[in-house]
Design a protein around this motif. Structure first.
Motif, PDB file in Angstrom:
ATOM      1  N   GLN A 161     136.454 -15.805  -8.226  1.00 24.51           N
ATOM      2  CA  GLN A 161     137.243 -16.900  -8.789  1.00 24.51           C
ATOM      3  C   GLN A 161     138.311 -16.388  -9.748  1.00 24.51           C
ATOM      4  O   GLN A 161     139.441 -16.891  -9.764  1.00 24.51           O
ATOM      5  CB  GLN A 161     136.319 -17.883  -9.520  1.00 24.51           C
ATOM      6  CG  GLN A 161     135.475 -18.727  -8.582  1.00 24.51           C
ATOM      7  CD  GLN A 161     134.538 -19.661  -9.325  1.00 24.51           C
ATOM      8  OE1 GLN A 161     134.424 -19.584 -10.551  1.00 24.51           O
ATOM      9  NE2 GLN A 161     133.844 -20.515  -8.595  1.00 24.51           N
TER      10      GLN A 161
ATOM     11  N   LYS B 129     141.098 -14.935  -7.659  1.00 22.54           N
ATOM     12  CA  LYS B 129     141.905 -16.016  -7.091  1.00 22.54           C
ATOM     13  C   LYS B 129     142.812 -16.634  -8.149  1.00 22.54           C
ATOM     14  O   LYS B 129     143.983 -16.952  -7.892  1.00 22.54           O
ATOM     15  CB  LYS B 129     140.998 -17.092  -6.492  1.00 22.54           C
ATOM     16  CG  LYS B 129     140.360 -16.693  -5.173  1.00 22.54           C
ATOM     17  CD  LYS B 129     139.522 -17.832  -4.644  1.00 22.54           C
ATOM     18  CE  LYS B 129     138.851 -17.448  -3.318  1.00 22.54           C
ATOM     19  NZ  LYS B 129     138.001 -18.542  -2.810  1.00 22.54           N
ATOM     20  N   GLU B 130     142.263 -16.808  -9.368  1.00 26.73           N
ATOM     21  CA  GLU B 130     143.051 -17.402 -10.435  1.00 26.73           C
ATOM     22  C   GLU B 130     144.219 -16.492 -10.816  1.00 26.73           C
ATOM     23  O   GLU B 130     145.343 -16.961 -11.047  1.00 26.73           O
ATOM     24  CB  GLU B 130     142.152 -17.644 -11.651  1.00 26.73           C
ATOM     25  CG  GLU B 130     142.798 -18.435 -12.761  1.00 26.73           C
ATOM     26  CD  GLU B 130     143.096 -19.868 -12.382  1.00 26.73           C
ATOM     27  OE1 GLU B 130     143.979 -20.461 -13.014  1.00 26.73           O
ATOM     28  OE2 GLU B 130     142.462 -20.372 -11.429  1.00 26.73           O
ATOM     29  N   LYS B 131     143.966 -15.174 -10.864  1.00 27.00           N
ATOM     30  CA  LYS B 131     145.041 -14.226 -11.178  1.00 27.00           C
ATOM     31  C   LYS B 131     146.128 -14.260 -10.104  1.00 27.00           C
ATOM     32  O   LYS B 131     147.332 -14.271 -10.402  1.00 27.00           O
ATOM     33  CB  LYS B 131     144.472 -12.815 -11.301  1.00 27.00           C
ATOM     34  CG  LYS B 131     143.694 -12.574 -12.588  1.00 27.00           C
ATOM     35  CD  LYS B 131     143.158 -11.149 -12.637  1.00 27.00           C
ATOM     36  CE  LYS B 131     142.360 -10.911 -13.914  1.00 27.00           C
ATOM     37  NZ  LYS B 131     141.783  -9.554 -13.966  1.00 27.00           N
ATOM     38  N   LYS B 132     145.702 -14.274  -8.839  1.00 21.33           N
ATOM     39  CA  LYS B 132     146.674 -14.348  -7.751  1.00 21.33           C
ATOM     40  C   LYS B 132     147.485 -15.633  -7.822  1.00 21.33           C
ATOM     41  O   LYS B 132     148.700 -15.633  -7.596  1.00 21.33           O
ATOM     42  CB  LYS B 132     145.965 -14.248  -6.402  1.00 21.33           C
ATOM     43  CG  LYS B 132     145.417 -12.862  -6.091  1.00 21.33           C
ATOM     44  CD  LYS B 132     144.746 -12.847  -4.745  1.00 21.33           C
ATOM     45  CE  LYS B 132     144.186 -11.462  -4.423  1.00 21.33           C
ATOM     46  NZ  LYS B 132     143.482 -11.433  -3.128  1.00 21.33           N
ATOM     47  N   ARG B 133     146.799 -16.719  -8.142  1.00 22.55           N
ATOM     48  CA  ARG B 133     147.503 -18.000  -8.233  1.00 22.55           C
ATOM     49  C   ARG B 133     148.528 -17.979  -9.365  1.00 22.55           C
ATOM     50  O   ARG B 133     149.656 -18.468  -9.224  1.00 22.55           O
ATOM     51  CB  ARG B 133     146.501 -19.125  -8.466  1.00 22.55           C
ATOM     52  CG  ARG B 133     147.078 -20.519  -8.362  1.00 22.55           C
ATOM     53  CD  ARG B 133     146.063 -21.556  -8.768  1.00 22.55           C
ATOM     54  NE  ARG B 133     145.691 -21.435 -10.147  1.00 22.55           N
ATOM     55  CZ  ARG B 133     146.437 -21.863 -11.174  1.00 22.55           C
ATOM     56  NH1 ARG B 133     147.612 -22.447 -10.954  1.00 22.55           N
ATOM     57  NH2 ARG B 133     146.026 -21.731 -12.412  1.00 22.55           N
ATOM     58  N   LYS B 134     148.131 -17.385 -10.509  1.00 24.25           N
ATOM     59  CA  LYS B 134     149.060 -17.304 -11.630  1.00 24.25           C
ATOM     60  C   LYS B 134     150.269 -16.429 -11.284  1.00 24.25           C
ATOM     61  O   LYS B 134     151.405 -16.734 -11.662  1.00 24.25           O
ATOM     62  CB  LYS B 134     148.342 -16.747 -12.852  1.00 24.25           C
ATOM     63  CG  LYS B 134     147.406 -17.749 -13.521  1.00 24.25           C
ATOM     64  CD  LYS B 134     146.739 -17.150 -14.729  1.00 24.25           C
ATOM     65  CE  LYS B 134     145.820 -18.179 -15.401  1.00 24.25           C
ATOM     66  NZ  LYS B 134     145.123 -17.590 -16.566  1.00 24.25           N
ATOM     67  N   LYS B 135     150.018 -15.296 -10.568  1.00 27.30           N
ATOM     68  CA  LYS B 135     151.117 -14.430 -10.151  1.00 27.30           C
ATOM     69  C   LYS B 135     152.090 -15.168  -9.237  1.00 27.30           C
ATOM     70  O   LYS B 135     153.311 -15.074  -9.379  1.00 27.30           O
ATOM     71  CB  LYS B 135     150.574 -13.188  -9.451  1.00 27.30           C
ATOM     72  CG  LYS B 135     149.997 -12.149 -10.401  1.00 27.30           C
ATOM     73  CD  LYS B 135     149.519 -10.933  -9.640  1.00 27.30           C
ATOM     74  CE  LYS B 135     148.922  -9.893 -10.580  1.00 27.30           C
ATOM     75  NZ  LYS B 135     148.406  -8.715  -9.851  1.00 27.30           N
ATOM     76  N   ARG B 136     151.517 -15.897  -8.263  1.00 22.98           N
ATOM     77  CA  ARG B 136     152.364 -16.672  -7.357  1.00 22.98           C
ATOM     78  C   ARG B 136     153.190 -17.706  -8.113  1.00 22.98           C
ATOM     79  O   ARG B 136     154.376 -17.909  -7.846  1.00 22.98           O
ATOM     80  CB  ARG B 136     151.513 -17.347  -6.291  1.00 22.98           C
ATOM     81  CG  ARG B 136     151.014 -16.418  -5.208  1.00 22.98           C
ATOM     82  CD  ARG B 136     150.562 -17.207  -3.993  1.00 22.98           C
ATOM     83  NE  ARG B 136     149.482 -18.110  -4.301  1.00 22.98           N
ATOM     84  CZ  ARG B 136     148.200 -17.812  -4.191  1.00 22.98           C
ATOM     85  NH1 ARG B 136     147.830 -16.601  -3.800  1.00 22.98           N
ATOM     86  NH2 ARG B 136     147.270 -18.702  -4.471  1.00 22.98           N
ATOM     87  N   GLU B 137     152.547 -18.372  -9.085  1.00 23.33           N
ATOM     88  CA  GLU B 137     153.242 -19.380  -9.870  1.00 23.33           C
ATOM     89  C   GLU B 137     154.366 -18.746 -10.699  1.00 23.33           C
ATOM     90  O   GLU B 137     155.464 -19.300 -10.809  1.00 23.33           O
ATOM     91  CB  GLU B 137     152.246 -20.079 -10.797  1.00 23.33           C
ATOM     92  CG  GLU B 137     152.790 -21.290 -11.524  1.00 23.33           C
ATOM     93  CD  GLU B 137     153.077 -22.446 -10.603  1.00 23.33           C
ATOM     94  OE1 GLU B 137     153.884 -23.299 -10.994  1.00 23.33           O
ATOM     95  OE2 GLU B 137     152.519 -22.483  -9.489  1.00 23.33           O
TER      96      GLU B 137
ATOM     97  N   ARG C  69     157.237 -17.850  -8.432  1.00 24.40           N
ATOM     98  CA  ARG C  69     157.949 -19.069  -8.031  1.00 24.40           C
ATOM     99  C   ARG C  69     158.879 -19.540  -9.145  1.00 24.40           C
ATOM    100  O   ARG C  69     160.036 -19.913  -8.900  1.00 24.40           O
ATOM    101  CB  ARG C  69     156.953 -20.170  -7.693  1.00 24.40           C
ATOM    102  CG  ARG C  69     157.554 -21.405  -7.055  1.00 24.40           C
ATOM    103  CD  ARG C  69     156.476 -22.402  -6.712  1.00 24.40           C
ATOM    104  NE  ARG C  69     155.867 -22.947  -7.903  1.00 24.40           N
ATOM    105  CZ  ARG C  69     156.387 -23.952  -8.616  1.00 24.40           C
ATOM    106  NH1 ARG C  69     157.539 -24.507  -8.251  1.00 24.40           N
ATOM    107  NH2 ARG C  69     155.778 -24.408  -9.690  1.00 24.40           N
TER     108      ARG C  69
END
Length: 472
Positions: free
Chosen positions: A370, A373-381, A384
């Protein structure tokens, strides 16, 4: 049992130094007991105190300065909304409402598919009655009936298609032979079209039921993994649905879970003073079916106990895992073996220690995933947002560049206009100075003396003409 710090501070500041002689009026007996235990102050509850508290609650807006009845009503409404929102709002991935609806729909679909399949059997049985004995399964019968259509058109060429549906070459051959010597009546093309369309509907319903069962299995693995690992997804979902929610099921004792679903038989037995039922919905589990007749009651009681433990673990654990459910299932298997062979099972304490160790490892792994996943999501955000900021800066830079280019272009044009004027040949070696255009006022001033001179010349000419005419 511990008095709240705000209440303790309020009582310390409000009460006089001689506290033992003071008697407080408190509306709640538990609060009064807590005040007496913590501060040693006698508290009175009930009777007049209850009436006083009721009156204070009624006239609270008049007693408190700056508080109106309208604002108090708004505060009460907001408190009610927040309480209801807290009761309703849970983790999206652990909502058991979807399980309740899906298992109810699954049971309804089972009834409907069974009824419709029987209708197809009766309808198509007039034309091909021997098919019922060869293909007893409902959904397969509908597929075969749709594939065959008119039995007189069935030949060796369609044998491969029959084998794909029936998954058995012997059955396909038997269907082909039965179609040649069938005693069924002939059927019209219109009736055959209606039977085929109805069979298609039943097949689509059975396919939807399979997809719904997969959805239920995935939801149960998210919401109640231990319960589904112990007793199965369908039976666990029925228990949750009958209890109303997973929280309600976790609150039930094991004796209630054991007879959950057999309430009618229980009340009938209590009314007639007969034997109470041994099991309810958990009868559909495989454990009770595998147990001997004399051990069915024992194993149902043991299984209900384990189901209660599994439901509580699923309900109150932060990261639900199926480790405890697997261990509880092993315990039920050992208890079954003990009833049959007499082999003593492991103690519950040992099994739970092993389960806690394994579950801690699994939970740590899940938390690691988790976090990733949270780190990847933050990187993507972040990427963007950077892309959006860069896209917003680009038009500004382009506009600045365009303005600079326009300025440069205008300067170049001015220079080009000035160059041919400078390169003109000089007349008589003297540069001609450009006459600057005069303003309108100066033009008028310059034009006035010239007009006066012309008028005077005209007057002189007229006088001369008059004199010449007079002499003549």
């Amino acid at each position: 049992g511990v008095l709240h710090e705000d209440l303790r501070l309020l009582l310390d500041t409000a009460l006089p130094p001689k506290r033992k002689k003071v008697v407080l009026g408190v509306g709640d007996a538990k609060m009064g007991a807590a005040v007496l235990e913590e501060l040693g102050v006698q508290c009175q509850t009930g009777g007049v105190v209850a009436e006083l508290m009721r009156g204070i609650r009624l006239h609270f807006s008049a007693l408190v300065r700056g508080l109106t009845a309208q604002s108090a009503a708004k505060a009460q409404l907001g408190l009610g909304h927040s309480y209801s929102r807290a009761k309703v709002k849970f983790n999206v991935h652990r909502v058991d409402n979807m399980i309740i609806q899906s298992i109810s729909l699954l049971d309804q679909l089972d009834k409907d598919i069974n009824t419709f399949s029987m209708r197809v059997r009766e309808w198509y049985g007039y034309h091909f009655p021997e098919l019922i004995k060869i293909v007893p399964e409902n959904s397969m019968y509908c597929r075969v009936a749709k594939f065959i259509g008119n039995r007189r058109e069935l030949s060796e060429e369609s044998l491969e298609g029959l084998e794909e549906i029936v998954m058995d070459s012997a059955k396909a051959q038997a269907i082909l032979e039965a179609s040649r010597s069938s005693m069924g009546m002939d059927i019209s093309p219109l009736d055959l079209i209606n039977i085929e369309s109805f069979s298609r509907r039943v097949i689509s319903l059975s396919d939807y039921r399979k997809g719904l069962q997969e959805y239920l299995r995935s939801k149960m693995s998210q919401v109640a993994p231990s319960l589904s690992a112990l007793i199965g997804e369908v039976v666990g979902a029925r228990l949750i649905s009958h209890a109303g929610s997973l929280t309600n099921l976790a609150k039930y004792p094991a004796s209630t879970v054991q007879i959950l679903g057999a309430e009618k038989a229980l009340f009938r037995a209590l009314k007639t003073r007969g034997n109470t039922p041994k099991y309810g919905l958990i009868f559909h589990s495989t454990f009770i079916g595998r147990a001997a007749a004399k051990n069915k009651g024992r194993i149902s009681r043991y299984l209900a106990n384990k189901c209660t433990i599994a439901s509580r673990i699923d309900c109150f654990s932060e990261v639900p895992t199926s480790v405890f459910g697997d261990k509880l299932r092993e315990q039920v298997e050992e208890r079954l073996a003990f009833y049959e062979t007499g082999e003593p099972p492991r103690k519950n304490l040992e099994v739970m220690k092993e389960a806690v160790v394994e579950a801690s490892e699994v939970v740590a792994e899940v938390k690691r995933r988790q976090e990733k996943k949270e780190k990847k999501r933050k990187k993507r955000e972040k990427r963007r947002l950077e892309a959006l900021a860069a896209a917003a800066e680009e038009p500004e830079e382009n506009s600045v560049i365009e303005t600079e280019e326009n300025d440069m272009g205008s300067k170049k044009k001015k220079k080009k206009k000035q160059q041919p004027e400078e390169s003109e040949p000089e007349e008589n070696g003297v540069e001609e100075e450009e006459e600057e255009p005069l303003p309108k006022k100066k033009r008028k001033v310059m034009a006035e003396p010239e007009q006066e001179e012309e008028e005077e010349e005209k007057k002189k000419k007229k006088k001369k003409k008059k004199k010449a005419a007079a002499q003549d």
